[in-house]
Design an enzyme around this catalytic site. Structure first.
Site, PDB file in Angstrom:
ATOM      1  N   LYS A 124       0.834  -1.207   0.000  1.00  0.00           N
ATOM      2  CA  LYS A 124       0.000   0.000   0.000  1.00  0.00           C
ATOM      3  C   LYS A 124       0.870   1.258   0.000  1.00  0.00           C
ATOM      4  O   LYS A 124       0.636   2.191  -0.767  1.00  0.00           O
ATOM      5  CB  LYS A 124      -0.934  -0.006   1.218  1.00  0.00           C
ATOM      6  CG  LYS A 124      -1.936   1.149   1.198  1.00  0.00           C
ATOM      7  CD  LYS A 124      -2.826   1.152   2.430  1.00  0.00           C
ATOM      8  CE  LYS A 124      -2.097   1.760   3.600  1.00  0.00           C
ATOM      9  NZ  LYS A 124      -2.915   1.907   4.802  1.00  0.00           N
ATOM     10  N   ASP A 142      -6.701   1.362   1.197  1.00  0.00           N
ATOM     11  CA  ASP A 142      -6.775   1.440   2.659  1.00  0.00           C
ATOM     12  C   ASP A 142      -8.206   1.079   3.059  1.00  0.00           C
ATOM     13  O   ASP A 142      -9.018   0.653   2.232  1.00  0.00           O
ATOM     14  CB  ASP A 142      -6.355   2.833   3.159  1.00  0.00           C
ATOM     15  CG  ASP A 142      -7.358   3.914   2.783  1.00  0.00           C
ATOM     16  OD1 ASP A 142      -8.319   3.628   2.022  1.00  0.00           O
ATOM     17  OD2 ASP A 142      -7.188   5.053   3.250  1.00  0.00           O
TER      18      ASP A 142
END
Length: 215
Positions: A124, A142
């Site tokens: 991420k 997220d």
């Protein structure tokens, strides 16, 4: 699991996002690619506002790996102690600064594989850096992006990677650069986890999520 939407509907969703906010920006404050990388590492399980508060003074002192290393772990820890998991994060910031100098000449690398080789950097974080610092089309998933992608059926998935790969396939390239910002901001301020504000949602008429609030 819900069925993904048709391409025309997905295009409509992103047309609306673009009309409402043509140039969305991430909310982490940064000076350069290195400070962005550090800020994203610090933002795990913390709010962007909390990270910004802690990093303003830190980045004024250290906006390169060399300067961060010169500060040392203890000083970094002092600056970020208001952020969750700060001891471990300070350790990672020093370790990734060391590795940037040793392996990449002090420069932030421009590939996901190289970024993920840095301490404290996962997929991420790498996606955020590639997108914001280097303008690549990536989809950092997220909790907000995961929720909105499932509720709006843009890329339904049971886990983060499923959603990320679904977004890659589903989102037309012309929206790719800004897509994760639109989804994050929508999830943070409108399509909230517990009390989504459906009454002011620009996608409300398209949404058929069981979480939709009609009153």
């Amino acid at each position: 699991m819900a069925r993904a939407r048709k391409p025309a509907e997905i295009r409509e969703i992103f047309e609306r996002f673009r009309t409402a906010n043509p140039e969305p920006k991430g909310e982490l404050e940064l000076v350069n690619a290195f400070t962005l990388l550090v800020a994203v590492v610090l933002s795990a399980q913390a709010t962007d506002a909390g990270v910004n508060k802690a990093t303003r003074k830190l980045f004024a002192l250290a906006d390169t790996p060399e300067k961060m290393l010169a500060l040392g772990e203890e000083t970094v820890r002092e600056h970020i102690k208001t952020i969750g998991l700060y001891r471990n994060k300070a350790k990672n910031v020093i370790a990734l600064s060391e590795k940037l100098i040793a392996a990449f000449g002090g420069e932030v690398p421009t590939t996901r594989e190289a970024l993920e080789s840095l301490p404290g950097v996962g997929r991420k974080t790498a996606n955020v850096v590639l997108n914001i610092a280097f303008g690549e089309i990536t989809h950092a998933v997220d909790t907000h992006v995961f929720r909105v992608s499932n509720r709006l059926r843009i890329a339904p998935g049971k886990n983060v990677l499923q959603v990320e790969l679904g977004l890659e396939k589903a989102i037309p390239d012309e929206f790719g650069r800004h897509a994760h910002h639109w989804l994050i901001l929508h999830g943070r301020y409108t399509c909230k986890a517990l009390r989504p504000e459906c009454g002011r949602c620009i996608q409300s008429d398209l949404c058929d999520s069981p979480d939709k609030r009609t009153t």
